[in-house]
Design an enzyme around this catalytic site. Structure first.
Site, short mmCIF file in Angstrom:
data_model
loop_
_atom_site.label_atom_id
_atom_site.label_comp_id
_atom_site.label_asym_id
_atom_site.label_seq_id
_atom_site.Cartn_x
_atom_site.Cartn_y
_atom_site.Cartn_z
N LYS A 67 51.30 43.50 49.68
CA LYS A 67 52.23 42.37 49.62
C LYS A 67 53.21 42.40 50.79
O LYS A 67 54.43 42.51 50.61
CB LYS A 67 52.98 42.34 48.28
CG LYS A 67 52.05 42.20 47.08
CD LYS A 67 52.82 42.19 45.77
CE LYS A 67 51.90 42.08 44.58
NZ LYS A 67 51.07 43.29 44.36
N GLY A 211 42.62 46.66 35.90
CA GLY A 211 42.84 48.08 36.12
C GLY A 211 42.86 48.87 34.83
O GLY A 211 41.87 49.42 34.39
N ARG A 212 44.03 48.88 34.18
CA ARG A 212 44.24 49.74 33.01
C ARG A 212 43.23 49.54 31.88
O ARG A 212 42.78 50.54 31.30
CB ARG A 212 45.67 49.55 32.49
CG ARG A 212 46.71 50.25 33.34
CD ARG A 212 48.11 49.85 32.95
NE ARG A 212 48.40 48.47 33.32
CZ ARG A 212 49.58 47.87 33.10
NH1 ARG A 212 50.55 48.52 32.48
NH2 ARG A 212 49.78 46.64 33.49
#
Length: 238
Positions: A67, A211-212
């Protein structure tokens, strides 16, 4: 823009771990099913280009999610460190001069503009003194980013549909905040604008970032297969 995206590249797995060793363990476990991985701030600060170079060596695609937000010249130079390294996506999160600098000398690298973080909700907008809606801000930032030369945007599934309706299909939408099944209703989740993979694809997303839910699953391969089935169904129904 060629959108012939293989199913094993539709999911971008977020390598949100603290070391190259942890990342490598996940890559070795998952890259038979997933060929696109995200390296964010935590892992990049821990391993630099080590994990990125390993992914490229294995023939996987890489999203570098840092970012970029700094003065334009610094952002331009940072993008220059990523191009020609085999990286597919890099993210920028800033105003017009910052975005313009990011795309100025990107080579084969594709630049994605982060619109509004999926951890934000309307209350957060009010707290920042903004009077418009998240949807309006995402559309405004997306239109400007594409005019400036970005290849796509990062936006939640909630905004993907309006973006497609307003801006067409000739750009990429990458959607984080993906949660399988009942996890969508988990009020403890730090992501606030979330959706299932199928709904994100139905709404117009090209890739979903997860992801998680995969990392913490007791059977990540089975979950990946389930998510890919959702994605295939979403694509068929579009």
């Amino acid at each position: 823009m060629d959108k012939n995206i293989p199913l094993n590249e539709r999911i971008i797995f977020a390598l949100d771990v603290a070391s190259h060793a942890e990342a490598l363990g996940l890559i070795e476990r998952l890259d038979s099913e997933i060929k696109f991985f995200k390296v964010g701030l935590q892992l990049f600060l821990a391993s630099g280009f080590q994990t990125i170079d390993e992914l490229v060596r294995r023939g996987c695609k890489v999203m570098v999610d840092l970012k970029f937000f700094d003065i334009p010249e610094t952002v331009k130079l940072a993008v220059g460190q990523l191009k020609n390294r085999g990286v597919t996506f890099a993210t920028v999160h800033g105003n017009d001069p910052i975005v313009r600098a990011a795309v100025q000398d990107k080579g084969d690298l594709q630049i994605l503009a982060v619109t509004v973080l999926t951890s934000f909700c309307e209350d957060d907008m009010r707290a920042m003194g903004m009077t418009g809606s998240i949807a309006d801000l995402v559309l405004l930032r997306s239109r400007k980013a594409l005019e400036l030369g970005c290849d796509g945007v990062v936006a939640s599934a909630l905004e993907a549909g309006p973006l497609r309706n307003e801006l067409g299909n000739n750009f990429l939408i990458v959607t984080p905040g993906i949660r399988p099944g009942a996890n969508v209703d988990d009020k403890s989740d730090d992501q606030k604008r979330i959706a299932t993979a199928k709904n994100a694809i139905l709404n117009g997303a090209d890739h979903v970032v997860i992801g998680r839910p995969i990392r913490d699953s007791q059977d990540p391969i089975a979950l990946i297969h389930s998510l890919q089935q959702e994605i295939a169904e979403g694509l068929a129904a579009r």
